[in-house]
Design an enzyme around this catalytic site. Structure first.
Site, mmCIF file in Angstrom:
data_model
loop_
_atom_site.group_PDB
_atom_site.id
_atom_site.type_symbol
_atom_site.label_atom_id
_atom_site.label_comp_id
_atom_site.label_asym_id
_atom_site.label_seq_id
_atom_site.Cartn_x
_atom_site.Cartn_y
_atom_site.Cartn_z
ATOM 1 N N GLU A 1 0.263 -1.701 -0.138
ATOM 2 C CA GLU A 1 -0.154 0.099 0.092
ATOM 3 C C GLU A 1 0.970 1.000 0.139
ATOM 4 O O GLU A 1 0.601 2.482 -0.694
ATOM 5 C CB GLU A 1 -1.470 -0.398 0.654
ATOM 6 C CG GLU A 1 -2.203 -0.822 1.390
ATOM 7 C CD GLU A 1 -2.124 -2.464 2.077
ATOM 8 O OE1 GLU A 1 -0.917 -2.857 1.753
ATOM 9 O OE2 GLU A 1 -2.760 -3.110 1.919
ATOM 10 N N PHE B 1 -11.264 -7.123 13.963
ATOM 11 C CA PHE B 1 -10.017 -7.606 13.671
ATOM 12 C C PHE B 1 -9.812 -6.452 12.087
ATOM 13 O O PHE B 1 -10.844 -5.980 11.449
ATOM 14 C CB PHE B 1 -11.102 -8.529 12.717
ATOM 15 C CG PHE B 1 -9.146 -9.522 11.911
ATOM 16 C CD1 PHE B 1 -7.971 -9.660 11.750
ATOM 17 C CD2 PHE B 1 -9.832 -9.823 10.400
ATOM 18 C CE1 PHE B 1 -7.042 -10.443 11.768
ATOM 19 C CE2 PHE B 1 -9.094 -9.527 9.436
ATOM 20 C CZ PHE B 1 -8.021 -10.422 10.065
ATOM 21 N N GLN B 2 -8.416 -6.612 12.268
ATOM 22 C CA GLN B 2 -7.958 -5.415 11.299
ATOM 23 C C GLN B 2 -8.882 -3.844 11.610
ATOM 24 O O GLN B 2 -8.650 -3.169 10.554
ATOM 25 C CB GLN B 2 -7.886 -5.708 9.547
ATOM 26 C CG GLN B 2 -7.694 -6.534 9.345
ATOM 27 C CD GLN B 2 -7.217 -6.974 8.095
ATOM 28 O OE1 GLN B 2 -8.259 -6.956 6.770
ATOM 29 N NE2 GLN B 2 -6.266 -7.064 7.327
ATOM 30 N N LYS C 1 -17.299 -0.635 6.880
ATOM 31 C CA LYS C 1 -17.831 -1.510 5.864
ATOM 32 C C LYS C 1 -19.465 -1.496 5.735
ATOM 33 O O LYS C 1 -19.749 -1.289 4.486
ATOM 34 C CB LYS C 1 -17.462 -2.962 6.348
ATOM 35 C CG LYS C 1 -17.449 -4.231 5.003
ATOM 36 C CD LYS C 1 -17.495 -5.599 5.449
ATOM 37 C CE LYS C 1 -17.458 -6.634 4.683
ATOM 38 N NZ LYS C 1 -16.873 -7.889 4.647
ATOM 39 N N MET D 1 24.164 8.718 0.727
ATOM 40 C CA MET D 1 24.638 9.722 1.650
ATOM 41 C C MET D 1 24.762 9.672 3.194
ATOM 42 O O MET D 1 25.332 10.694 3.832
ATOM 43 C CB MET D 1 22.786 10.776 1.682
ATOM 44 C CG MET D 1 23.048 12.024 2.379
ATOM 45 S SD MET D 1 24.312 13.222 0.793
ATOM 46 C CE MET D 1 22.883 13.829 0.205
#
Lengths: 204, 581
Positions: free
Chosen positions: B54, B116-117, B166, B483
């Site tokens: 993502e 959940f999640q 949802k 760097m």
């Protein structure tokens, strides 16, 4: 120095977090914060008092504007606005000591709002310095203060001031025809005389 | 209720609103809480690019927005899907890039229950979004999304996240795109340059003998390139650019100075230090640009033209602040400015170049070593020779190669450089390039990444192949986190803790994805291989094995003033041949 901001914000969940988070991010301590309904629906009014360097005011104000939930922000100084705070003080007092507290309350224009066998509750509205004065006198007179609850400061500009933003949005009950005739800041002699003259906050 | 408008599920409303807003492509990754939305996806004319992580989706939306000037859209599920977006959102926030992030959320009835999640993504992203929403009802989706587009694009642009439960996706509501239009944008009392300030600005400009324009990202956001050019030419004012301002002013122009700041050319920074007037156009005086603020441009008055009032006096005190859209403000200013013909200041600035150009690595004779600066300059020369320079987008990662890109690639057109400036996000290049290529399929898109950053998001190679995107990839491979190594060399006595990095054979890695590639370790092979990559019509990866311990010069040590530049060490053993000239 102390800065006092009046912010109109949307009345939605999470708005307080957004405002509070802004001060957290700038590492500025909020001295007091009051939130409540305003004259327009779905808009809350906040008075935020914070301790910040002199030059920080612009940045705080501009950052508050940056929040999408902000409708309007105004910074008010002590000369231009009425700044008040409500305080409840519970003092331990039996039948013998009550009357002395009543006297003090009268001097400070505080009201007795509850009387119990062991305590007295006082309600006082005024500038923070006056409230602090009462607390100090009570303490120095040897009374035991059991509880103090202060609302934090609320501020409102003197005179018929409305911000340009709020004017553009249209004030409820406002007379649109002479809207533009109000000056941004009223001249000194236009400021209405105030019964509390002399008790404005002294914020150095 | 209203027979004219259809009843749609919240999921359908998401896509229908996106279509209404002109979205053709979204970058995303499905998962439980966003599955209702994905179930409705194929009913709508929107192409979905499946990412591999993502973070990539957010960077792609970002690259898409930077390349096209439109809003980039990414979509992810709740919990880990949403948290994986965070780095990408912060990257967009720091560089003021308009992206919309849509995340699924657990059902509204279990919000706050550690389902959940479930993660509080609106809480997490509060300080890194311009605004965010938690939407729990189907009927609120369209208004929230439309307002999000308005917020993302208006004023100072930025990312907006919409978290949609949802059940809001599953429930139905009446959908009308028009009725969901946001209320008129809240008026901003600070957002208009005041005429008294304009007058002050004109006076300062007329009095100035040594003015410099500081060209920032705001020029590109505002589309003010032509105004800035006209302004500079009319007033004969040289133009220095910030990293994100590169491309806003053509480098070939006689008034172009190039990049300022920590790795800017010494004469650019010296010119700023000697200037008597700085005209800051859509830039924010970042610490990488100013060096030590106490010694920054001590003799200069500052005129700051900026759309975000909170930037005024933040780092550098402005003598005159013109708050508003840059293009509109310059349009106001331009007709009021009398023409100037005095070019003595430009002559002085040019004289400051001195021997800097000779000591520039690009001008050193070939000593058998391959330098990243050569590679990057050759990529530009190749595109330029082929007449494709204006049609090439370079997307860099973060580190040494990024600074060499800024120094040695000549950006003449806006949106030709996409780079993470504010946040400095390693791993940005590859996914952002995918976004850029999706936005501009007709352009040549080059990824320039170091061996470290490239490995952070290399999984997106698969996305390139799945989408059939002809993206060219130049890995500047020096076996170090370059760097970091340079700072360890300069400030930590060469204590190279954790900066040497082992890499896979990048050409084989590309091969495993079905991408052609080549190794290049000699200068003579650079341009032919670059041409081969550019003309292949397919994705192509080149692993440039470059000098291991090269440094970006000049540089300003942190805390040092802008004129205290550290020059390329003359006795650099790697550059022995330089002594021969």
């Amino acid at each position: 120095m102390l800065h006092t901001f009046v912010a109109h914000v949307s009345d939605k969940p999470g708005v307080l977090t957004r405002v509070a988070s802004l001060f957290r991010r700038l590492n500025i301590n909020i001295v007091s914060l009051t939130v409540g309904e305003s004259e327009r629906p779905e808009v809350s009014r906040m008075t935020i008092v914070c301790e910040a360097p002199d030059h920080a005011a612009h940045r705080i104000r501009a950052s508050l504007y940056k929040l999408e939930i902000t409708v309007d922000v105004d910074e008010v100084g002590r000369s231009e606005a009425v700044i008040r705070e409500l305080c409840l003080i519970k003092v331990a007092a039996g039948p013998k000591t009550r009357s002395q507290i009543f006297e003090l309350a009268t001097v400070f224009k505080a009201r007795v709002v509850d009387l119990a066998p062991e305590s007295v509750m006082l309600e006082m509205t005024g500038a923070a310095s006056k409230i602090e004065g009462l607390i100090q006198v009570l303490t120095e007179s040897g009374y035991t203060i059991l509880e103090v609850s202060r609302t934090g400061r609320m501020a409102m500009r003197r005179g018929h001031h409305t911000s340009r933003v709020l004017k553009a949005l249209g004030t409820p009950h406002s007379d649109h025809s002479d809207e533009t005739s109000f000056p941004e800041k009223p001249d000194a002699d236009e400021i209405l005389p105030n019964e509390f003259t002399g008790v404005h906050e002294d914020e150095a | 209720m209203n027979s004219q408008h259809p009843q749609l599920t919240g999921a359908e409303i998401i896509w229908a609103t996106l279509v209404g807003e002109g979205v053709d492509e979204v970058f995303g990754y499905p998962g439980g809480a966003i599955l209702p939305a994905y179930d409705a996806l194929r009913k709508f004319p929107i192409h979905h690019i499946l990412v591999r992580h993502e973070q990539g989706a957010a960077h792609m939306a970002d690259g898409y927005a930077r390349a096209s000037g439109k809003v980039g859209v990414c979509i992810a599920t709740s919990g880990p899907g949403a948290t994986n977006l965070v780095t990408g959102i912060a990257t967009a926030m720091l560089d003021s890039v308009p992206i919309i992030c849509i995340t699924g959320q657990v059902g509204s009835k279990v919000l706050g229950s550690d389902a959940f999640q479930e993660v509080d993504i609106t809480g997490i992203t509060l300080p890194i979004t311009k605004h965010n929403y938690l939407v729990t009802r189907a009927e609120d989706i369209a208004p929230a999304l439309r307002e999000a587009f308005q917020i993302a694009m208006s004023g100072r642009p930025g990312p907006v996240l919409i978290d949609i439960t949802k059940d809001a996706q599953q429930n139905t509501a009446t959908f009308s795109f028009e009725a969901a239009a946001p209320a008129h944008y809240r008026p901003h009392p600070m957002l208009q340059a005041e005429s008294s300030s304009i007058q002050q600005a004109i006076e300062l400009i007329q009095q100035a003998k040594r003015p410099i324009i500081l060209a920032g990202h705001g020029i590109i956001h505002s589309g003010a390139e032509a105004q800035v050019l006209a302004f500079a030419e009319r007033q004969q004012i040289p133009v220095a650019s910030t990293l994100l301002g590169l491309g806003a002013f053509p480098t070939y122009h006689a008034l172009s100075l190039g990049m300022m700041g920590m790795h800017g050319e010494s004469w650019v920074n010296n010119a700023i230090q000697q200037a008597d007037l700085l005209l800051a156009f859509g830039m924010r005086f970042d610490d990488r640009v100013t060096g030590n603020l106490a010694h920054y441009a001590p003799n200069a008055k500052k005129i700051h033209i900026e759309i975000d009032p909170s930037e005024i006096n933040k780092n550098v005190r402005a003598d005159v602040a013109l708050i508003g859209d840059l293009r509109e403000t310059l349009d106001l200013l331009l007709p009021l400015m009398p023409k100037k013909t005095d070019t003595s200041w430009i002559g002085e600035v040019n004289a400051m170049k001195g021997d800097a150009a000779v000591r520039d690595i690009i001008n050193l004779p070939d000593n058998g070593h391959l330098y990243a600066a050569h590679v990057i300059n050759d990529i530009w020369r190749e595109a330029h020779a082929a007449g494709r320079a204006d049609q090439t987008v370079i997307v860099t990662d973060v580190g040494q190669h990024q600074m060499w890109e800024a120094q040695y690639y000549k950006h003449d057109v806006p949106r030709s450089l996409i780079t993470s400036g504010g946040l400095g996000t390693m791993g940005f290049a590859l996914p952002a390039a995918i976004g850029a290529k999706v936005a501009c399929p007709e352009k040549d898109v080059w990824v320039i990444a170091g061996d470290g950053g490239f490995q952070m998001t290399a999984a997106e190679l698969s996305t390139i192949v799945q989408e059939g995107l002809a993206i060219n990839i130049a890995v500047i491979n020096n076996g170090f986190l370059g760097m970091v190594r340079q700072w360890q060399e300069a400030f930590y006595e060469k204590n190279y803790a954790a900066s040497p990095i082992l890499s896979p054979d990048f050409v084989k890695l590309a091969g495993a994805h079905g991408i052609d590639g080549a190794h290049v370790s000699e200068r003579k092979n650079v341009i032919p291989t670059v041409t081969k990559a550019r003309t292949s019509g397919k994705p192509f990866l080149i692993n440039f094995q470059v000098e291991k311990e090269d440094g970006v010069y000049p540089m300003i040590a942190p805390g040092a003033a802008l004129h205290e530049m550290v020059r390329r060490p003359a006795a650099d053993p790697l550059l022995e041949t330089a002594e021969d000239e």
